[in-house]
Scaffold this motif. Structure first.
Motif, short mmCIF file in Angstrom:
data_model
loop_
_atom_site.label_atom_id
_atom_site.label_comp_id
_atom_site.label_asym_id
_atom_site.label_seq_id
_atom_site.Cartn_x
_atom_site.Cartn_y
_atom_site.Cartn_z
N ILE A 164 50.25 -6.38 37.03
CA ILE A 164 51.13 -6.26 38.21
C ILE A 164 51.83 -7.61 38.48
CG2 ILE A 164 51.16 -5.92 40.73
CD1 ILE A 164 51.07 -3.23 39.36
N PRO A 165 51.09 -8.76 38.51
CA PRO A 165 51.81 -10.03 38.71
C PRO A 165 52.89 -10.27 37.64
CG PRO A 165 49.44 -10.38 38.87
CD PRO A 165 49.63 -8.95 38.47
N TYR A 166 52.60 -9.84 36.39
CA TYR A 166 53.59 -10.03 35.32
C TYR A 166 54.85 -9.20 35.61
CZ TYR A 166 55.92 -10.11 30.82
OH TYR A 166 56.87 -10.27 29.85
N VAL A 167 54.62 -7.93 35.95
CA VAL A 167 55.76 -7.04 36.22
C VAL A 167 56.55 -7.57 37.43
CG1 VAL A 167 56.33 -4.74 37.11
CG2 VAL A 167 54.93 -4.98 35.05
N GLU A 168 55.85 -8.10 38.42
CA GLU A 168 56.56 -8.65 39.59
C GLU A 168 57.45 -9.83 39.20
OE1 GLU A 168 53.29 -9.18 42.27
OE2 GLU A 168 53.51 -7.14 43.10
N ALA A 169 56.93 -10.66 38.29
CA ALA A 169 57.74 -11.79 37.83
C ALA A 169 58.96 -11.29 37.04
CB ALA A 169 56.90 -12.73 36.97
N VAL A 170 58.74 -10.28 36.20
CA VAL A 170 59.86 -9.72 35.42
C VAL A 170 60.90 -9.14 36.38
CG1 VAL A 170 60.54 -7.92 33.77
CG2 VAL A 170 58.46 -9.24 33.35
N ILE A 171 60.41 -8.45 37.42
CA ILE A 171 61.35 -7.85 38.38
C ILE A 171 62.17 -8.94 39.08
CG2 ILE A 171 61.42 -6.64 40.62
CD1 ILE A 171 59.30 -4.72 39.48
N LYS A 172 61.55 -10.07 39.36
CA LYS A 172 62.29 -11.18 39.99
C LYS A 172 63.41 -11.64 39.06
CE LYS A 172 61.43 -15.35 42.62
NZ LYS A 172 60.54 -16.42 43.00
N GLU A 173 63.08 -11.74 37.78
CA GLU A 173 64.11 -12.17 36.81
C GLU A 173 65.20 -11.11 36.69
OE1 GLU A 173 62.53 -13.15 32.91
OE2 GLU A 173 64.31 -14.28 32.37
N LEU A 174 64.79 -9.83 36.68
CA LEU A 174 65.77 -8.74 36.55
C LEU A 174 66.69 -8.68 37.77
CD1 LEU A 174 63.49 -5.91 35.10
CD2 LEU A 174 65.30 -7.14 33.90
N THR A 175 66.11 -8.92 38.94
CA THR A 175 66.93 -8.87 40.16
C THR A 175 67.99 -9.97 40.11
OG1 THR A 175 64.98 -8.08 41.32
CG2 THR A 175 66.78 -8.85 42.69
N TYR A 176 67.59 -11.13 39.63
CA TYR A 176 68.55 -12.24 39.47
C TYR A 176 69.66 -11.82 38.49
CZ TYR A 176 70.54 -16.50 37.60
OH TYR A 176 71.43 -17.45 37.17
N ILE A 177 69.25 -11.23 37.35
CA ILE A 177 70.25 -10.82 36.33
C ILE A 177 71.23 -9.81 36.93
CG2 ILE A 177 70.56 -9.61 34.12
CD1 ILE A 177 67.80 -10.82 33.26
N ALA A 178 70.66 -8.81 37.65
CA ALA A 178 71.52 -7.76 38.22
C ALA A 178 72.51 -8.35 39.21
CB ALA A 178 70.65 -6.71 38.90
#
Ligand code: SF4
Length: 458
Positions: free
Chosen positions: A175-189
């Motif tokens: 879950i912490p990994y996916v949350e970090a990925v989501i942070k990066e994805l939100t930035y990209i979007a």
């Protein structure tokens, strides 16, 4: 051991690759003029079979490679199917010439005379270049693809060279990994402000994520990046023991259009040797579940030249694949990677035969033909068994776009996740910049803001 004597550093990688292609199992030892003295200090315990003097004074790399090829061919009595083509995508040359309006006959002659490529391989590369050309024509130039890396696997396969972390030890990190990925994805979007042409979630095994982590990630990707004109959304569900009905439902309902279920082989004895830790029945079961979940574009990966596999084992695997009738089939020749368990612990595998893959690749092509799958992408790696290639086959209209886009460096690939590499392409075919994320999962989570900062300004 073969001692290779070079005058200088030039062309070292090419020379090594060519010699290794003729002598795949022999250790190479390169000595350059300037290091000759140091050589005396090195303790070389292996007996030297012969010393090869390579004249790097030649400025024309292709001429040097042709001379070396002829020398090695005379010594071994062997011919390499791809001739002197090492370290270059086989479709790159025909693709360039097709774009210049050169006829197929001339391209075939060029591949034969300049690179000593065998006729059937030259034809294969020209046909695939045409297929790629047509597919790329459907993708707008001002586009990008999104890649997301999930570096977890249930067990480590013997031939694997990727960074992957064992699910059991990393369960709490998902879950912490996916949350970090989501942070990066939100930035990209936010930053891109427009949606990608394709999405690819690879690894590792993305479906090795826990259900909660997978749901969180997939729903967010759909929210941020899904659109009606998305050409393709692939998720690698590589290991059949990583999926169940619920995970497949999460993928399908979010809009994932293509998944991979990768048997590699349908022989249980081989699955056991390579440490896959699942059964042949698991593969059938996973495939049936995916069909029942509504997936019509399923890719199956196979590897030719696995330990103890000969043509009869491969024919058995291929007959099983014929029953599955996948829309995509990707056939790899085993590549010996330096950081794979098969290489690191080579003594544990020395009792298993490693057979030449030429006949196996030919049998795979027959199966692809029977299934009405056409070759549409092609790449080669160093140290490939039998000096063969990897080929992607697909039913018409089911080709994997992302595979071609990344292979041909057609447009930018913006990537998120540990170990993911963003590749910036301004002009198709020319990689402009690479931005790498750290590989370690803990590091990635801790340093997520720095990973995001690295993307600033692209
Ligand atoms: S499933 Fe794929 S990524 Fe995972 S260990 Fe096996 S080869 Fe490597």
């Amino acid at each position: 051991m073969i001692k290779i004597h070079l005058k200088d550093d030039r062309f070292e990688a090419d020379v090594r690759a060519m010699v290794q292609a003729f002598y795949p199992k022999t250790l190479l030892y390169v000595v350059k003029d300037k290091t000759c003295l140091e050589e005396q200090k090195l303790k070389v315990t292996e007996p030297v079979d012969f010393t090869l003097d390579v004249d790097t004074a030649l400025d024309d790399k292709n001429e040097l490679k042709r001379n070396l090829y002829r020398d090695l061919s005379l010594r071994t009595g062997k011919k390499l199917p791809w001739g002197t083509l090492t370290g270059i995508r086989p479709t790159k040359i025909p693709m360039k010439l097709i774009n210049e309006g050169i006829s197929d006959d001339e391209i075939l002659r060029h591949l034969s005379e300049k690179y000593l490529v065998r006729r059937d391989k030259a034809e294969l590369s020209v046909n695939i270049a045409h297929a790629e050309h047509e597919i790329l024509g459907q993708v707008g130039k001002d586009t990008y693809s999104l890649y997301i890396h999930i570096p977890f696997c249930r067990t480590r396969c013997a031939y694997c060279s990727f960074t992957s972390f064992p699910v059991k030890a990393y369960e709490d990190m998902m879950i912490p990994y996916v949350e970090a990925v989501i942070k990066e994805l939100t930035y990209i979007a936010d930053k891109k402000g427009r949606k990608p042409a394709t999405i690819y979630i690879g690894g590792g095994t993305p479906t090795a994520l826990s259900k909660d982590a997978l749901r969180k990630l997939i729903n967010k990707v759909a929210e941020l990046f899904y659109h009606d004109n998305l050409l393709e959304w692939t998720v690698e569900a590589g290991r059949p023991d990583s999926i169940d009905e619920e995970k497949l439902h999460i993928l399908k309902s979010a809009g994932v259009s293509r998944i991979s279920i990768n048997p590699q082989t349908m022989n249980q004895a081989t699955l056991d040797i390579i440490g896959r830790n699942h059964s042949v029945d698991d593969i059938y079961h996973a495939y049936d579940m995916a069909v029942n979940a509504g997936f019509t574009n399923i890719n199956t990966d196979l590897i030719m030249g696995l330990p103890n596999e000969g043509i009869s084992e491969v024919k058995h695997t291929l007959s099983c694949i014929e029953r599955l009738e996948p829309a995509n089939l990707t056939v790899h020749s085993l590549a010996r990677k330096h950081n794979a368990d098969m290489t690191i612990n080579d003594r544990a595998y020395e009792d298993y035969a490693l057979n030449d893959t030429e006949e196996m690749m030919a049998a795979s092509m027959e199966t692809a033909k029977k299934l009405n799958l056409k070759p549409y992408y092609l790449y080669r790696q160093r140290a490939m068994s039998g000096n063969q290639e990897n080929i992607g086959f697909a039913k018409s209209g089911y080709e994997g776009y992302y595979n071609i886009l990344i292979m041909e460096e057609y447009h930018s690939i913006i990537s998120a996740g540990a170990g993911a590499i963003t590749k910036i392409v301004d002009v198709p075919g020319h990689l402009n910049k690479r931005i790498e994320n750290v590989k370690d999962v803990n590091d990635y989570i801790k340093r997520i803001d720095e990973m995001i900062e690295r993307k600033e300004g692209i």
